[in-house]
Design a protein around this motif. Structure first.
Motif, PDB file in Angstrom:
ATOM      1  N   ALA A   1       0.810  -1.219   0.000  1.00 39.15           N
ATOM      2  CA  ALA A   1       0.000   0.000   0.000  1.00 39.15           C
ATOM      3  C   ALA A   1       0.842   1.267   0.000  1.00 39.15           C
ATOM      4  N   PRO A   2       1.781   1.458   0.952  1.00 38.07           N
ATOM      5  CA  PRO A   2       2.591   2.674   0.901  1.00 38.07           C
ATOM      6  C   PRO A   2       3.442   2.754  -0.362  1.00 38.07           C
ATOM      7  N   ALA A   3       3.924   1.617  -0.848  1.00 35.13           N
ATOM      8  CA  ALA A   3       4.754   1.621  -2.047  1.00 35.13           C
ATOM      9  C   ALA A   3       3.964   2.086  -3.266  1.00 35.13           C
ATOM     10  N   SER A   4       2.714   1.646  -3.392  1.00 28.05           N
ATOM     11  CA  SER A   4       1.918   2.058  -4.544  1.00 28.05           C
ATOM     12  C   SER A   4       1.543   3.533  -4.453  1.00 28.05           C
ATOM     13  N   VAL A   5       1.270   4.017  -3.244  1.00 21.56           N
ATOM     14  CA  VAL A   5       0.977   5.448  -3.067  1.00 21.56           C
ATOM     15  C   VAL A   5       2.234   6.259  -3.357  1.00 21.56           C
ATOM     16  N   ASP A   6       3.382   5.783  -2.865  1.00 27.16           N
ATOM     17  CA  ASP A   6       4.645   6.468  -3.147  1.00 27.16           C
ATOM     18  C   ASP A   6       4.912   6.544  -4.645  1.00 27.16           C
ATOM     19  N   ALA A   7       4.642   5.457  -5.357  1.00 26.71           N
ATOM     20  CA  ALA A   7       4.848   5.447  -6.812  1.00 26.71           C
ATOM     21  C   ALA A   7       3.941   6.468  -7.492  1.00 26.71           C
ATOM     22  N   ALA A   8       2.690   6.540  -7.060  1.00 26.99           N
ATOM     23  CA  ALA A   8       1.751   7.510  -7.645  1.00 26.99           C
ATOM     24  C   ALA A   8       2.193   8.942  -7.342  1.00 26.99           C
ATOM     25  N   ILE A   9       2.689   9.163  -6.127  1.00 26.96           N
ATOM     26  CA  ILE A   9       3.178  10.498  -5.759  1.00 26.96           C
ATOM     27  C   ILE A   9       4.386  10.859  -6.616  1.00 26.96           C
TER      28      ILE A   9
ATOM     29  N   ARG B   1       5.904  10.997   5.316  1.00 33.48           N
ATOM     30  CA  ARG B   1       7.235  11.244   4.768  1.00 33.48           C
ATOM     31  C   ARG B   1       7.820  12.534   5.320  1.00 33.48           C
ATOM     32  N   GLN B   2       6.986  13.564   5.459  1.00 27.76           N
ATOM     33  CA  GLN B   2       7.446  14.844   5.978  1.00 27.76           C
ATOM     34  C   GLN B   2       7.907  14.706   7.434  1.00 27.76           C
ATOM     35  N   ILE B   3       7.113  14.029   8.237  1.00 28.53           N
ATOM     36  CA  ILE B   3       7.471  13.827   9.643  1.00 28.53           C
ATOM     37  C   ILE B   3       8.760  13.027   9.742  1.00 28.53           C
TER      38      ILE B   3
END
Length: 130
Positions: free
Chosen positions: A53-61, A93-95
């Motif tokens: 899940a985080p990897a796919s969101v990261d890829a989209a970002i 990611r910011q935190i």
């Protein structure tokens, strides 16, 4: 947890499941093992989904950022749920970036103290259960 630990746990769950269902478990090792394999497959699939899940969101970002950089503009997704996934992941990611030194050198006692403080804050801010 190792893969072998997972298999043992799944076998125990399968055994318990059949017992709770009131079925006779003597001489049912093949059935228990089959049920255990189904439980294990389900757990591995769920774990894979959680990890991806985080990897796919990261890829989209990253795709959004690349288009924004290369073209000067980019269209964000339209649906609220996807936007919230973007926002949540960017906030994480910011935190993490701001806390880089803590993540690199924080010892177990410091980490535990921060967890305790955050949990206590969460407990204090929670609405009373009616």
């Amino acid at each position: 947890m190792t893969r072998n630990d997972l298999r043992i746990l799944c076998t125990a769950l399968a055994f318990a499941g059949l017992m709770l269902k009131g079925e006779k478990v003597e001489n049912q090792s093949a059935r228990i093992n089959g049920f255990a394999e189904l439980i294990e497959a389900y757990c591995l699939n769920a774990l894979h989904s959680i990890e991806q899940a985080p990897a796919s969101v990261d890829a989209a970002i990253e795709q959004y950022k690349a288009k924004l950089i290369s073209e000067g503009a980019a269209q964000l997704p339209d649906d609220r749920e996807t936007l919230l996934h973007f926002y949540d992941r960017l906030l994480q990611r910011q935190i993490r970036s701001k806390q880089r030194e803590f993540y690199a050198s924080g010892n177990a006692n410091v980490i535990a103290e921060r967890i305790l403080r955050m949990v206590e804050e969460e407990i204090q801010s929670a609405e009373p259960i009616s």
